[in-house]
Design a protein around this motif. Structure first.
Motif, PDB file in Angstrom:
ATOM      1  N   VAL A   1       0.684  -1.232  -0.029  1.00  0.00           N
ATOM      2  CA  VAL A   1       0.111   0.183   0.077  1.00  0.00           C
ATOM      3  C   VAL A   1       0.930   1.300  -0.039  1.00  0.00           C
ATOM      4  O   VAL A   1       0.448   2.257  -0.582  1.00  0.00           O
ATOM      5  CB  VAL A   1      -0.895   0.037   1.210  1.00  0.00           C
ATOM      6  N   LEU A   2       1.816   1.232   0.736  1.00  0.00           N
ATOM      7  CA  LEU A   2       2.996   2.364   0.778  1.00  0.00           C
ATOM      8  C   LEU A   2       3.610   2.664  -0.476  1.00  0.00           C
ATOM      9  O   LEU A   2       3.956   3.903  -0.967  1.00  0.00           O
ATOM     10  CB  LEU A   2       3.873   2.249   1.953  1.00  0.00           C
ATOM     11  N   THR A   3       3.831   1.703  -1.257  1.00  0.00           N
ATOM     12  CA  THR A   3       4.451   1.963  -2.584  1.00  0.00           C
ATOM     13  C   THR A   3       3.358   2.607  -3.420  1.00  0.00           C
ATOM     14  O   THR A   3       4.008   3.555  -4.014  1.00  0.00           O
ATOM     15  CB  THR A   3       4.949   0.324  -3.286  1.00  0.00           C
ATOM     16  N   THR A   4       2.225   2.208  -3.469  1.00  0.00           N
ATOM     17  CA  THR A   4       1.183   2.951  -4.232  1.00  0.00           C
ATOM     18  C   THR A   4       0.944   4.078  -3.682  1.00  0.00           C
ATOM     19  O   THR A   4       0.915   5.254  -4.399  1.00  0.00           O
ATOM     20  CB  THR A   4      -0.096   2.240  -4.140  1.00  0.00           C
ATOM     21  N   ALA A   5       1.101   4.544  -2.372  1.00  0.00           N
ATOM     22  CA  ALA A   5       0.841   5.956  -1.777  1.00  0.00           C
ATOM     23  C   ALA A   5       1.909   6.582  -2.327  1.00  0.00           C
ATOM     24  O   ALA A   5       1.792   7.980  -2.517  1.00  0.00           O
ATOM     25  CB  ALA A   5       0.928   5.761  -0.239  1.00  0.00           C
ATOM     26  N   ARG A   6       3.214   6.198  -2.200  1.00  0.00           N
ATOM     27  CA  ARG A   6       4.452   7.133  -2.574  1.00  0.00           C
ATOM     28  C   ARG A   6       4.267   7.650  -4.059  1.00  0.00           C
ATOM     29  O   ARG A   6       4.691   8.750  -4.012  1.00  0.00           O
ATOM     30  CB  ARG A   6       5.670   6.272  -2.316  1.00  0.00           C
ATOM     31  N   ALA A   7       3.778   6.598  -4.794  1.00  0.00           N
ATOM     32  CA  ALA A   7       3.712   6.846  -6.387  1.00  0.00           C
ATOM     33  C   ALA A   7       2.653   7.855  -6.572  1.00  0.00           C
ATOM     34  O   ALA A   7       2.470   8.863  -7.299  1.00  0.00           O
ATOM     35  CB  ALA A   7       3.435   5.693  -6.937  1.00  0.00           C
ATOM     36  N   ALA A   8       1.658   7.866  -5.701  1.00  0.00           N
ATOM     37  CA  ALA A   8       0.323   8.734  -5.707  1.00  0.00           C
ATOM     38  C   ALA A   8       0.970  10.168  -5.462  1.00  0.00           C
ATOM     39  O   ALA A   8       0.249  11.147  -5.817  1.00  0.00           O
ATOM     40  CB  ALA A   8      -0.814   8.261  -4.982  1.00  0.00           C
ATOM     41  N   LEU A   9       1.745  10.265  -4.448  1.00  0.00           N
ATOM     42  CA  LEU A   9       2.045  11.573  -3.980  1.00  0.00           C
ATOM     43  C   LEU A   9       3.127  12.058  -4.845  1.00  0.00           C
ATOM     44  O   LEU A   9       3.088  13.502  -4.929  1.00  0.00           O
ATOM     45  CB  LEU A   9       2.944  11.353  -2.636  1.00  0.00           C
TER      46      LEU A   9
ATOM     47  N   ALA B   1       2.083   4.790   9.509  1.00  0.00           N
ATOM     48  CA  ALA B   1       2.914   4.793   8.351  1.00  0.00           C
ATOM     49  C   ALA B   1       2.402   5.740   7.129  1.00  0.00           C
ATOM     50  O   ALA B   1       3.281   6.464   6.619  1.00  0.00           O
ATOM     51  CB  ALA B   1       2.991   3.392   7.516  1.00  0.00           C
ATOM     52  N   VAL B   2       1.047   5.754   6.913  1.00  0.00           N
ATOM     53  CA  VAL B   2       0.475   6.810   5.959  1.00  0.00           C
ATOM     54  C   VAL B   2       0.942   8.201   6.344  1.00  0.00           C
ATOM     55  O   VAL B   2       1.278   9.054   5.527  1.00  0.00           O
ATOM     56  CB  VAL B   2      -0.784   6.362   5.800  1.00  0.00           C
ATOM     57  N   GLU B   3       0.562   8.465   7.463  1.00  0.00           N
ATOM     58  CA  GLU B   3       0.597   9.689   8.065  1.00  0.00           C
ATOM     59  C   GLU B   3       2.445  10.304   7.911  1.00  0.00           C
ATOM     60  O   GLU B   3       2.598  11.291   7.649  1.00  0.00           O
ATOM     61  CB  GLU B   3       0.199  10.099   9.343  1.00  0.00           C
ATOM     62  N   ARG B   4       3.242   9.126   8.292  1.00  0.00           N
ATOM     63  CA  ARG B   4       4.415   9.603   7.965  1.00  0.00           C
ATOM     64  C   ARG B   4       4.985   9.980   6.784  1.00  0.00           C
ATOM     65  O   ARG B   4       5.930  10.750   6.344  1.00  0.00           O
ATOM     66  CB  ARG B   4       5.445   8.338   8.566  1.00  0.00           C
ATOM     67  N   LEU B   5       4.251   9.228   5.641  1.00  0.00           N
ATOM     68  CA  LEU B   5       4.739   9.894   4.432  1.00  0.00           C
ATOM     69  C   LEU B   5       3.980  11.152   3.955  1.00  0.00           C
ATOM     70  O   LEU B   5       4.505  11.783   3.025  1.00  0.00           O
ATOM     71  CB  LEU B   5       3.956   8.651   3.508  1.00  0.00           C
ATOM     72  N   GLY B   6       3.116  11.541   4.651  1.00  0.00           N
ATOM     73  CA  GLY B   6       2.602  12.867   4.456  1.00  0.00           C
ATOM     74  C   GLY B   6       1.049  12.650   3.617  1.00  0.00           C
ATOM     75  O   GLY B   6       0.478  13.768   3.073  1.00  0.00           O
ATOM     76  N   ALA B   7       0.659  11.624   3.565  1.00  0.00           N
ATOM     77  CA  ALA B   7      -0.756  11.251   2.956  1.00  0.00           C
ATOM     78  C   ALA B   7      -1.806  11.288   3.887  1.00  0.00           C
ATOM     79  O   ALA B   7      -1.666  11.190   5.111  1.00  0.00           O
ATOM     80  CB  ALA B   7      -0.788   9.963   2.292  1.00  0.00           C
ATOM     81  N   GLY B   8      -2.883  11.302   3.447  1.00  0.00           N
ATOM     82  CA  GLY B   8      -4.177  11.391   4.414  1.00  0.00           C
ATOM     83  C   GLY B   8      -4.743  10.051   4.745  1.00  0.00           C
ATOM     84  O   GLY B   8      -4.560   9.054   3.857  1.00  0.00           O
TER      85      GLY B   8
ATOM     86  N   ASP C   1      -6.715   0.594  -6.738  1.00  0.00           N
ATOM     87  CA  ASP C   1      -6.755  -0.429  -5.798  1.00  0.00           C
ATOM     88  C   ASP C   1      -5.160  -0.318  -5.203  1.00  0.00           C
ATOM     89  O   ASP C   1      -4.443   0.378  -5.782  1.00  0.00           O
ATOM     90  CB  ASP C   1      -6.493  -1.604  -6.646  1.00  0.00           C
ATOM     91  N   ALA C   2      -5.086  -1.131  -4.093  1.00  0.00           N
ATOM     92  CA  ALA C   2      -3.874  -1.018  -3.335  1.00  0.00           C
ATOM     93  C   ALA C   2      -2.647  -1.172  -4.166  1.00  0.00           C
ATOM     94  O   ALA C   2      -1.471  -0.866  -3.545  1.00  0.00           O
ATOM     95  CB  ALA C   2      -3.933  -1.646  -2.217  1.00  0.00           C
ATOM     96  N   ASP C   3      -2.654  -2.175  -5.096  1.00  0.00           N
ATOM     97  CA  ASP C   3      -1.524  -2.614  -5.958  1.00  0.00           C
ATOM     98  C   ASP C   3      -1.217  -1.710  -7.063  1.00  0.00           C
ATOM     99  O   ASP C   3      -0.327  -2.085  -7.836  1.00  0.00           O
ATOM    100  CB  ASP C   3      -1.655  -4.205  -6.229  1.00  0.00           C
ATOM    101  N   GLN C   4      -2.014  -0.965  -7.472  1.00  0.00           N
ATOM    102  CA  GLN C   4      -2.054  -0.082  -8.640  1.00  0.00           C
ATOM    103  C   GLN C   4      -0.986   1.122  -8.749  1.00  0.00           C
ATOM    104  O   GLN C   4      -1.693   2.247  -8.025  1.00  0.00           O
ATOM    105  CB  GLN C   4      -3.587   0.169  -9.150  1.00  0.00           C
TER     106      GLN C   4
ATOM    107  N   VAL D   1       0.531   0.729 -12.964  1.00  0.00           N
ATOM    108  CA  VAL D   1       0.744  -0.575 -13.203  1.00  0.00           C
ATOM    109  C   VAL D   1       0.549  -1.350 -11.822  1.00  0.00           C
ATOM    110  O   VAL D   1       0.829  -0.957 -10.785  1.00  0.00           O
ATOM    111  CB  VAL D   1       2.341  -0.789 -13.559  1.00  0.00           C
ATOM    112  N   GLY D   2      -0.406  -2.485 -12.091  1.00  0.00           N
ATOM    113  CA  GLY D   2      -0.701  -3.231 -10.932  1.00  0.00           C
ATOM    114  C   GLY D   2      -0.225  -4.699 -10.753  1.00  0.00           C
ATOM    115  O   GLY D   2       1.003  -5.299 -11.532  1.00  0.00           O
TER     116      GLY D   2
END
Length: 654
Positions: free
Chosen positions: A90-98, A120-127, A163-166, A426-427
């Motif tokens: 999930v964090l890999t996708t979140a980093r790419a989304a940011l 972990a998500v809040e450490r990345l700076g995402a909601g 999705d979490a893997d996309q 890419v998923g």
């Protein structure tokens, strides 16, 4: 030029198929073997309709140029949905989304409500969003409920759903937001592509036929599907849809309650106690008030106006009867609550409440009990919809595939959709057979649920082209039943000498082979070089999955049997015996091998015709070619990119 060629081939496919099917029905049936002849011609008719619908789909394949530039200043929320996926995925996708170029806000929607994920998500700076206490004890509606909850917690004009893997590319919003310059566009769907799939694609994950000519064709009919991920949606369209469905659902339920109330009061008037003139007068007044409420509702008056007079008359009548005689009140009310199966009629879920209302309509109540029951039901069906966690549900909750149902409702409401044929995320595809079967079963179950609950052929607001585009996808999942017949055909002849047609003659070959050849040529040209054979193999090889999905979805819709929502595992599942999942196919394969041997023996002994034996052996060889995909699927143990990152090399692979 390509479109012209596709249209010529589509027309020839339909003409050749119609010529073959008409001949089969009118001149070739072996009525002495009707038990196999009729199922076989029905299966062939099913396949012809499938080809005709595909021909119609590719008739209008869209050929879009570069998208318009994304306008500046739009507010965008990026939703990453997750339930039980590994945090690092999930964090890999979140980093790419940011890292997406266009200004936006990234949110992780954690339906597992995991504290470590939040941190972990809040450490990345995402909601980070998860469901609140209002969902406790209420229907959760799986992924649709997760997204609906997030829509009420955010404000962006547009929503990119992943999705979490996309893992998205940085330019995904720049390449899609420009389409929304058209105020009628509700969503833009992009392909789902998987970076952990080898070129052989043993599990048939890439779906180049669907994320290619099928979606492009549907796009030409303004019927491109929302596929649950890699899509940008307009919040206004979703919220408008939620409000529209809220009003329609409330009107339906209140209208039903009024109809039931009318029946309950009429039954009460036949009881001996109703012979009292005062009681009879009160019941007549309530019955007239219910009729007036129904007329107001049908005339388009507000629900409040339609029900206020009914509630007022029922309340007054109950007070009058209670003042006259308290006997039996507590008994009737207790019986009502037991009938509804709850301590309070305000806390019941929709389906259970509907069932209780039907049971209530059949009860033989005293006049006071009848009036009290009508009042309780009207209260239970109040506009507050307290049986749900939130009254407005923008994404459809009638199916485990919320995406198709939502897009169909959006189209019926007059909104447009677009399919942008460019890989922008890419998923991860399933990496083992059990995971793949879980995924395909859920897709098929959800699609059949939608077909049975909200058939596109009957939904108001859809154009005839849109109806057929949605129906085409739903129709395709019935192929499992046809596959069983296609296996049974050669078995009947090779094992018992029973031929479903009158004879294997020139008439048969002259009609069958042109249909098959032009049909396959149309698929090849429409696919424009994409590898579609794997999809054709799985369409037949997974016949037990399609049959199971159809029967379980029907049992859910018609009999209320639970279906559940199974999240597709994103990593290979260790252990297990994938071969045990394929026992129906193994039995069919064994029967086909035995049939070939027996058929040759019968031919040598003069019990079978030579030509008939050769044709049916060729048929079994074709069946084997389709079923053979499962050998590689059962042995597949995940993607090994030889140390390379699947996500990094995806563009090079393309």
């Amino acid at each position: 030029m390509t479109r012209l060629i596709i249209r010529i081939l589509a027309a020839l496919s339909v003409i050749a198929g119609l010529n073959y099917v008409v001949w089969r029905w009118t001149a070739s049936l072996n009525w002495d073997a009707w038990w196999i002849a009729i199922p076989l011609v029905l299966a062939e008719t099913y396949s012809f309709i499938d080809v005709a619908l595909f021909s119609l789909t590719v008739w209008r394949m869209s050929e879009r140029e570069d998208p318009p530039d994304a306008p500046a200043g739009l507010s965008v929320d990026v939703f990453i949905t997750t339930y039980n996926e590994e945090p690092e995925l999930v964090l890999t996708t979140a980093r790419a989304a940011l890292a997406i170029h266009y200004p936006h806000r990234t949110w992780v929607l954690d339906d597992g409500a995991r504290p470590e994920m939040r941190e972990a998500v809040e450490r990345l700076g995402a909601g980070y969003l998860s469901r609140g206490d209002e969902w406790v004890g209420k229907p959760r509606h799986a992924k649709a409920g997760n997204l609906n909850n997030a829509l009420h917690e955010t404000t962006g004009e547009f929503i990119l759903i992943l999705d979490a893997d996309q893992v998205p590319y940085p330019e995904i919003l720049d390449r899609t937001l420009g389409y929304f310059n058209d105020r009628k566009v509700a969503f833009v769907q992009t392909p789902q592509y998987f970076g952990n799939v080898p070129d052989s694609d043993p599990l048939g994950s890439q779906a180049p036929l669907f994320y290619g000519p099928i979606q492009q064709g549907k796009d030409g009919w303004n019927a491109a599907f929302f596929c649950g991920s890699n899509a940008v949606l307009r919040r206004e369209a979703l919220m408008q849809l939620g409000l529209t469905n809220y009003v329609a659902d409330t009107e339906r339920r209140v209208g039903r309650a009024l109809a039931v109330g009318q029946r309950v009061v009429r039954r009460a008037r036949r009881r001996p106690e109703a012979g009292d003139p005062k009681v009879a007068s009160l019941l007549s007044r309530v019955e007239a008030a219910i009729s007036e409420g129904s007329r107001r509702l049908a005339a388009g008056d507000s629900i409040g106006d339609a029900t206020y007079r009914v509630q007022a008359h029922v309340d007054a009548a109950v007070r009058t009867l209670v003042a006259e005689d308290l006997a039996g009140v507590s008994i009737d009310v207790a019986a009502l609550r037991e009938e509804l199966g709850m301590d309070s009629p305000f806390d019941e879920a929709t389906e259970e409440l509907d069932e209780a209302v039907e049971r209530l309509a059949a009860r033989d109540l005293s006049p006071l009990g009848a009036l009290e029951s009508v009042r309780a039901v009207l209260d239970a069906l109040s506009v507050e919809r307290v049986h749900e966690a939130q009254p407005i549900m923008p994404l459809s909750t009638i199916s485990v595939t919320e995406d198709m149902s939502t897009s169909m409702r959006l189209h019926a409401s007059g909104w447009r959709s677009l399919y942008h044929h460019e890989i922008l995320a890419v998923g991860l595809a399933p990496e083992d057979l059990p995971s793949m079967l879980t995924q395909r079963t859920r897709w098929a179950q959800g699609t059949v649920q939608v077909m049975l609950r909200e058939s596109p052929l009957l939904m108001r607001g859809l154009s005839w082209g849109q109806r057929l585009m949605y129906f085409n996808t739903m129709w395709s999942y019935l192929s499992g039943f046809a596959a069983v017949v296609y296996f049974a055909g050669p078995l009947a002849y090779l094992l018992a000498g029973v031929l479903p047609v009158n004879a294997i003659s020139v008439d048969f070959f002259a009609r069958f082979f042109p249909f098959m050849l032009v049909n396959q040529l149309m698929f090849w040209v429409a696919a424009q070089g994409a590898k579609t054979w794997r999809g054709q193999q799985y369409n037949l090889a997974l016949f037990p999955t399609w049959i199971k999905a159809c029967t379980t979805a029907a049992a859910n819709v018609w009999f209320g049997r639970p279906l559940g929502f199974a999240v597709t595992p994103k990593a290979r599942q260790e252990g297990g015996r994938p071969l045990r999942l394929l026992w129906p196919q193994a039995i069919v394969a064994a029967l086909l091998v035995m049939a070939c041997v027996v058929g040759v023996v019968r031919w040598v002994l003069g019990l079978n015709q030579g030509l008939g034996t050769l044709v049916n052996i060729a048929w079994t060889i074709f069946d084997f070619a389709l079923l053979s995909v499962l050998i590689g699927a059962a042995k597949y143990r995940g993607y090994d990119p030889a140390g390379e990152s699947a996500f990094q090399t995806t563009k090079e692979k393309k």
